[in-house]
Design a protein around this motif. Structure first.
Motif, PDB file in Angstrom:
ATOM      1  N   MET A  17      54.839  67.891  58.502  1.00 59.28           N
ATOM      2  CA  MET A  17      54.133  66.610  59.466  1.00 59.28           C
ATOM      3  C   MET A  17      53.521  67.758  60.411  1.00 59.28           C
ATOM      4  O   MET A  17      52.775  67.048  61.560  1.00 59.28           O
ATOM      5  N   ILE A  18      54.154  69.085  60.799  1.00 55.70           N
ATOM      6  CA  ILE A  18      53.339  70.036  61.936  1.00 55.70           C
ATOM      7  C   ILE A  18      51.928  69.968  60.953  1.00 55.70           C
ATOM      8  O   ILE A  18      50.677  69.755  61.941  1.00 55.70           O
ATOM      9  N   THR A  19      51.777  70.634  60.065  1.00 54.96           N
ATOM     10  CA  THR A  19      51.089  70.605  59.090  1.00 54.96           C
ATOM     11  C   THR A  19      49.549  69.932  58.909  1.00 54.96           C
ATOM     12  O   THR A  19      48.641  70.147  59.576  1.00 54.96           O
ATOM     13  N   GLN A  20      50.198  68.641  58.570  1.00 53.66           N
ATOM     14  CA  GLN A  20      49.490  68.037  58.218  1.00 53.66           C
ATOM     15  C   GLN A  20      49.059  66.905  59.606  1.00 53.66           C
ATOM     16  O   GLN A  20      47.643  66.699  59.713  1.00 53.66           O
ATOM     17  N   HIS A  21      49.737  66.986  60.168  1.00 54.65           N
ATOM     18  CA  HIS A  21      49.563  65.748  61.476  1.00 54.65           C
ATOM     19  C   HIS A  21      49.502  66.239  63.234  1.00 54.65           C
ATOM     20  O   HIS A  21      48.235  66.448  64.292  1.00 54.65           O
ATOM     21  N   LEU A  22      50.363  66.986  62.782  1.00 56.62           N
ATOM     22  CA  LEU A  22      50.340  67.782  64.560  1.00 56.62           C
ATOM     23  C   LEU A  22      49.188  68.217  64.889  1.00 56.62           C
ATOM     24  O   LEU A  22      48.460  68.260  66.617  1.00 56.62           O
ATOM     25  N   LYS A  23      49.150  69.433  63.878  1.00 59.21           N
ATOM     26  CA  LYS A  23      48.409  70.756  64.505  1.00 59.21           C
ATOM     27  C   LYS A  23      46.842  70.572  64.761  1.00 59.21           C
ATOM     28  O   LYS A  23      46.402  70.352  65.228  1.00 59.21           O
ATOM     29  N   PRO A  24      46.673  69.477  63.861  1.00 53.79           N
ATOM     30  CA  PRO A  24      44.956  69.259  63.263  1.00 53.79           C
ATOM     31  C   PRO A  24      44.644  67.693  65.114  1.00 53.79           C
ATOM     32  O   PRO A  24      43.946  68.198  65.535  1.00 53.79           O
ATOM     33  N   GLY A  25      46.295  67.104  65.023  1.00 52.42           N
ATOM     34  CA  GLY A  25      45.146  66.094  66.120  1.00 52.42           C
ATOM     35  C   GLY A  25      45.548  66.735  67.605  1.00 52.42           C
ATOM     36  O   GLY A  25      45.122  66.092  68.584  1.00 52.42           O
ATOM     37  N   LEU A  26      46.750  67.633  67.416  1.00 47.76           N
ATOM     38  CA  LEU A  26      46.830  68.204  69.325  1.00 47.76           C
ATOM     39  C   LEU A  26      46.678  69.621  69.228  1.00 47.76           C
ATOM     40  O   LEU A  26      46.636  69.886  70.698  1.00 47.76           O
ATOM     41  N   GLY A  27      47.157  70.259  67.744  1.00 53.04           N
ATOM     42  CA  GLY A  27      46.637  72.011  67.971  1.00 53.04           C
ATOM     43  C   GLY A  27      45.520  72.867  69.290  1.00 53.04           C
ATOM     44  O   GLY A  27      46.251  73.678  69.835  1.00 53.04           O
ATOM     45  N   HIS A  28      44.800  71.865  69.547  1.00 48.94           N
ATOM     46  CA  HIS A  28      43.319  72.481  70.482  1.00 48.94           C
ATOM     47  C   HIS A  28      43.861  72.502  71.634  1.00 48.94           C
ATOM     48  O   HIS A  28      43.403  72.656  72.827  1.00 48.94           O
ATOM     49  N   ILE A  29      44.807  71.558  72.081  1.00 48.90           N
ATOM     50  CA  ILE A  29      45.441  71.073  73.280  1.00 48.90           C
ATOM     51  C   ILE A  29      46.273  72.653  73.724  1.00 48.90           C
ATOM     52  O   ILE A  29      47.428  72.804  73.392  1.00 48.90           O
ATOM     53  N   LYS A  30      45.893  72.864  75.273  1.00 51.62           N
ATOM     54  CA  LYS A  30      46.901  73.854  75.228  1.00 51.62           C
ATOM     55  C   LYS A  30      48.281  73.581  75.963  1.00 51.62           C
ATOM     56  O   LYS A  30      48.033  71.979  76.551  1.00 51.62           O
ATOM     57  N   ILE A  31      49.805  73.957  75.709  1.00 52.58           N
ATOM     58  CA  ILE A  31      50.824  73.120  75.934  1.00 52.58           C
ATOM     59  C   ILE A  31      50.283  72.850  77.445  1.00 52.58           C
ATOM     60  O   ILE A  31      51.412  71.925  77.850  1.00 52.58           O
ATOM     61  N   SER A  32      49.911  73.688  78.094  1.00 53.18           N
ATOM     62  CA  SER A  32      50.671  73.185  79.399  1.00 53.18           C
ATOM     63  C   SER A  32      49.573  72.109  80.193  1.00 53.18           C
ATOM     64  O   SER A  32      49.924  71.885  81.358  1.00 53.18           O
ATOM     65  N   LYS A  33      48.376  71.998  79.415  1.00 49.84           N
ATOM     66  CA  LYS A  33      46.837  70.725  79.572  1.00 49.84           C
ATOM     67  C   LYS A  33      47.687  69.461  78.859  1.00 49.84           C
ATOM     68  O   LYS A  33      46.866  68.251  79.401  1.00 49.84           O
ATOM     69  N   LEU A  34      48.988  69.626  78.154  1.00 53.59           N
ATOM     70  CA  LEU A  34      49.225  68.798  77.707  1.00 53.59           C
ATOM     71  C   LEU A  34      50.047  67.578  78.932  1.00 53.59           C
ATOM     72  O   LEU A  34      50.686  67.119  79.133  1.00 53.59           O
ATOM     73  N   GLN A  35      49.590  66.120  78.272  1.00 51.93           N
ATOM     74  CA  GLN A  35      49.205  64.555  78.845  1.00 51.93           C
ATOM     75  C   GLN A  35      49.946  63.725  78.386  1.00 51.93           C
ATOM     76  O   GLN A  35      49.577  63.403  77.092  1.00 51.93           O
ATOM     77  N   PRO A  36      50.641  62.822  79.189  1.00 52.27           N
ATOM     78  CA  PRO A  36      50.996  61.655  78.549  1.00 52.27           C
ATOM     79  C   PRO A  36      49.955  60.722  77.908  1.00 52.27           C
ATOM     80  O   PRO A  36      50.354  60.066  76.273  1.00 52.27           O
ATOM     81  N   ALA A  37      48.579  60.664  77.894  1.00 50.48           N
ATOM     82  CA  ALA A  37      48.260  59.680  77.657  1.00 50.48           C
ATOM     83  C   ALA A  37      47.164  60.533  76.038  1.00 50.48           C
ATOM     84  O   ALA A  37      46.704  60.160  75.312  1.00 50.48           O
ATOM     85  N   HIS A  38      47.495  61.984  76.448  1.00 47.76           N
ATOM     86  CA  HIS A  38      47.424  62.916  74.823  1.00 47.76           C
ATOM     87  C   HIS A  38      47.832  62.373  73.860  1.00 47.76           C
ATOM     88  O   HIS A  38      47.658  61.638  72.600  1.00 47.76           O
TER      89      HIS A  38
END
Length: 286
Positions: free
Chosen positions: A1-22
């Protein structure tokens, strides 16, 4: 789930910059074309993604890497609960009588008698059966993965469990061993020995889709109302509960992580059980 989905989809966003809209945008994208073949993931799958993200961010807050968990501000997609259909004991007997004409009969019998999942039954090995003590140990499951094929994995719960079986089921399973050994000797090096109880003549795992077609065919022949193959598992549980078997025992046989899951899943059985329990109590006090 992390390797195939979460990292490609959200991995480019810094954790401190992550927003509900993302996260909302990520969920919509996964519902639309989240699978490797370009089709969309189910709402249930996306909900699992949400739970994992929520847990990770919750830990980040606990470790003071974040001041708040933004996943708490996002609602995952709502899932539709698949309606459960089961057979009563007479319908089960009817189906098994008709299904004796099928080469997959031992699979149907095992599923009904144990409540095992389809993948668990098809992944059952001889080494997993203790015929002396009449116990099956569920240690692996057969899974069909797109672009990969059939593969073995751990049971859904992530751990093995033991299921007591009847002498009748043990007798039916033993019947499979001799012809399987004959094919093994006949094919020699061309035999694929996975130690499977239910296997093709060359030892390879049985194709779930082939078995599903055969199952539907024999349900139609029997004249019974159609229920999914997975509903044979529900039928096993429902019949046991109706016979007064303790829900804890049923939960252990099904491999549920908690008895609460069993109780929630089979609430349709509980009203009748309550009525019978009240009547039995009255008979006791009289």
């Amino acid at each position: 789930m992390i390797t195939q989905h979460l990292k490609p989809g959200l991995g480019h966003i810094k954790i401190s910059k992550l927003q509900p809209a993302h996260l909302q945008e990520y969920y919509v994208q996964k519902l639309y074309n989240g699978k490797l073949d370009g089709s969309g993931l189910s709402a249930t799958s996306v909900k699992h993604h949400h739970r994992l993200i929520f847990k990770a961010l919750k830990d980040a807050v606990k470790w003071q890497l974040l001041s708040r968990n933004v996943a708490g501000a996002v609602s995952p997609p709502k899932t539709k609960k698949v309606e459960m259909h089961t057979w009563d004991h007479e319908q089960v007997i009817t189906f098994l009588e008709v299904a004796k004409g099928s080469s997959y009969y031992p699979i149907y019998l095992t599923t009904i008698y144990t409540g095992m999942r389809r993948g668990e039954v098809l992944g059952l090995r001889w080494q997993d059966i203790d015929f002396d003590n009449l116990v099956i140990s569920v240690r692996q499951s057969l899974q069909e993965v797109k672009k990969v094929g059939l593969t073995f994995k751990e049971p859904k719960s992530g751990k093995s469990r033991s299921i007591t079986i009847t002498p009748n089921l043990a007798k039916e399973l033993k019947k499979l061993y001799k012809p399987q050994l004959e094919y093994k000797l006949l094919l020699g090096q061309d035999y694929h020995d996975f130690d499977l109880v239910f296997a093709q003549k060359n030892g390879k795992p049985i194709q779930p889709t082939e078995m599903a077609r055969n199952y539907r065919k024999f349900v139609e022949i029997s004249g019974l109302p159609y229920i999914r193959f997975h509903d044979l598992r529900h039928t096993h549980a429902t019949l046991m509960l109706q016979q007064g078997i303790h829900p804890k025992v049923v939960s252990e046989r099904l491999g549920h992580s908690t008895i609460g899951i069993t109780m929630d899943t089979y609430t349709h059985v509980l009203p009748n059980m309550q009525k019978e329990a009240a009547q039995q109590f009255e008979q006791l006090i009289k």
